[in-house]
Design an enzyme around this catalytic site. Structure first.
Site: not given
Length: 453
Positions: A21-22, A25
């Site tokens: 997920h990170e 980003h």
């Protein structure tokens, strides 16, 4: 040892999900020219950290229940004038939307990869052939009988009980007609059966869709031969051992594990049972007192016994696999279906059609992670995919603090041509924090409530 394994499986699962997920980003931020100051997996004090040549700090923190990417931003502190063009808040609104959306998108991509691996590796499963149908049940009134194989539910093909269950879950809390197609034998023409639902399992705390329709899975004749005895369980306390053949219960002869031994144990919570066993050619009587466990609001006996391995008929086994190219659209379709199901379940929770007690927190996630890891790679990959989809959907909800809340702000800015006021955003932040904290506390309360069941 079991606790250590569960903790390890949980850390691996959450660590993978958070990192992916990170990284979504992070990857998009760098391609938009944003300087990333820190990439952290976990919160709290650093267990270890290092820097790359661009000055980004990578950190593994002590609390593995999340993570974050910290970007250069004037709203969070002074920025060197020479680096202003790398600040997140200086990027145009479309770039900021891309950076924020990349995290949830990465979770959906992870789910696709997991489902693709399952499709390529293949699974062995049991055909959804019906066992005895409960008299007077919804299924019985529709005409379903023992021996039929369910091949379709509401227009969707079903090749396993898992696929049947997923289609049934879609109808929780609903009224109306459910269409099932079933065949008598391989190659036979499918027949249509119409099941009438009325507020079906509305508000049920632990819904059992298959059982609630009056259906059961077909089982072969299973000899009552003990295969496993759990440490510290009622069966071990009674003196039962692997290899014991159960020949009688309370003086009545038994010869089938599924239809005789299991129901007898389940009906005898906290009640002594005289169990006759044959061991090394000798017969003896043991006193078994099954422990009580709650299931669907009712107490059920549990002994900590497992049946010895037995062979299923070949016609009941389904081998499902795909070549790598065909597996891609299969994985994408499965991810889309599970995303829609997750959103639909959230909607039903909000409207009361599905009980909010089905909401799970970190304790349940840990238990499922451990159990799925023990069950093998396919179960663990399925767990990773489902949890990744849930994380992606959750983060896209229009709640301040979450990625979805930021997307709402940036979309409003794109439409208006200017940002929303800082005061409005601050109010949203406070509401979002309170809402997320409340949901997490409720989920943990549900977890604790399940520990006794």
């Amino acid at each position: 040892m079991d606790l250590l394994f569960t903790l390890l499986a949980t850390v691996v699962a959450l660590g993978l999900l958070v990192t992916i997920h990170e990284y979504g980003h992070f990857w998009v931020a760098r391609r938009c020219g944003v300087k990333v100051l820190r990439f952290s997996v976990g919160f709290g004090p650093a267990l270890c950290s290092w820097h790359d040549k661009r000055g980004t700090e990578y950190m593994i923190a002590a609390i593995p229940l999340g993570g974050y990417v910290k970007m250069l931003d004037e709203r969070e502190g002074p920025v060197d004038p020479a680096e202003l063009d790398q600040a997140f808040n200086r990027k145009d609104v479309k770039q900021r939307i891309a950076v924020v959306a990349a995290g949830p998108v990465a979770n959906f991509l992870l789910a696709i990869v997991a489902f693709w691996l399952i499709a390529v590796l293949g699974i062995t499963t049991l055909a959804p052939v019906l066992g005895p149908v409960e008299q007077g049940s919804v299924a019985d009134r529709a005409g379903l009988v023992e021996g039929l194989e369910i091949v379709e539910v509401d227009g969707t093909a079903t090749r396993s009980w898992q696929e049947v269950n997923l289609q049934l879950i879609r109808r929780l809390g609903e009224s109306g007609q459910m269409q099932i197609k079933a065949i008598e034998s391989a190659g036979a023409m499918p027949q249509n059966y119409t099941l009438v639902l009325s507020d079906w399992l509305r508000g049920a705390d632990q819904p059992d869709p298959i059982g609630a329709l009056g259906l059961s899975s077909w089982q072969p004749d299973v000899p009552p031969l003990v295969g496993q005895v759990s440490d510290g369980g009622a069966a071990q306390a009674a003196g039962l051992q692997p290899g014991d053949l159960i020949v009688s219960i309370n003086g009545e002869a038994v010869d089938n594990w599924v239809s005789e031994v299991v129901p007898a144990i389940q009906a005898s919570a906290n009640q002594p049972m005289e169990v006759g066993v044959e061991r090394d050619g000798q017969r003896q009587i043991l006193t078994l007192v099954p422990q009580a466990r709650e299931h669907n609001g009712e107490q059920s006996g549990f002994a900590g016994l497992g049946v010895a391995a037995f062979d299923w008929p070949e016609h009941m086994i389904r081998e499902i696999d795909y070549n790598p190219l065909v597996a891609i659209p299969v994985a994408v379709a499965k991810t889309w279906d599970m995303t829609v199901l997750t959103l639909d379940s959230l909607k039903k929770m909000l409207t009361g059609l599905v009980s909010a007690k089905n909401l799970s927190g970190p304790i349940t996630i840990a238990k499922v992670a451990g159990a799925s890891a023990k069950s093998g790679p396919e179960s663990f990959l399925n767990f990773i995919a489902y949890l990744s989809i849930s994380l992606g959907v959750l983060n896209l909800l229009p709640i301040p603090v979450l990625d979805g809340g930021h997307l709402v702000y940036y979309t409003a800015e794109w439409i208006r041509g200017k940002p929303l006021s800082e005061r409005l955003q601050a109010w949203g932040l406070q509401i979002g924090v309170a809402l997320i904290a409340g949901v997490m506390l409720f989920a943990i309360f549900n977890d604790i409530s399940r520990l006794g069941s």
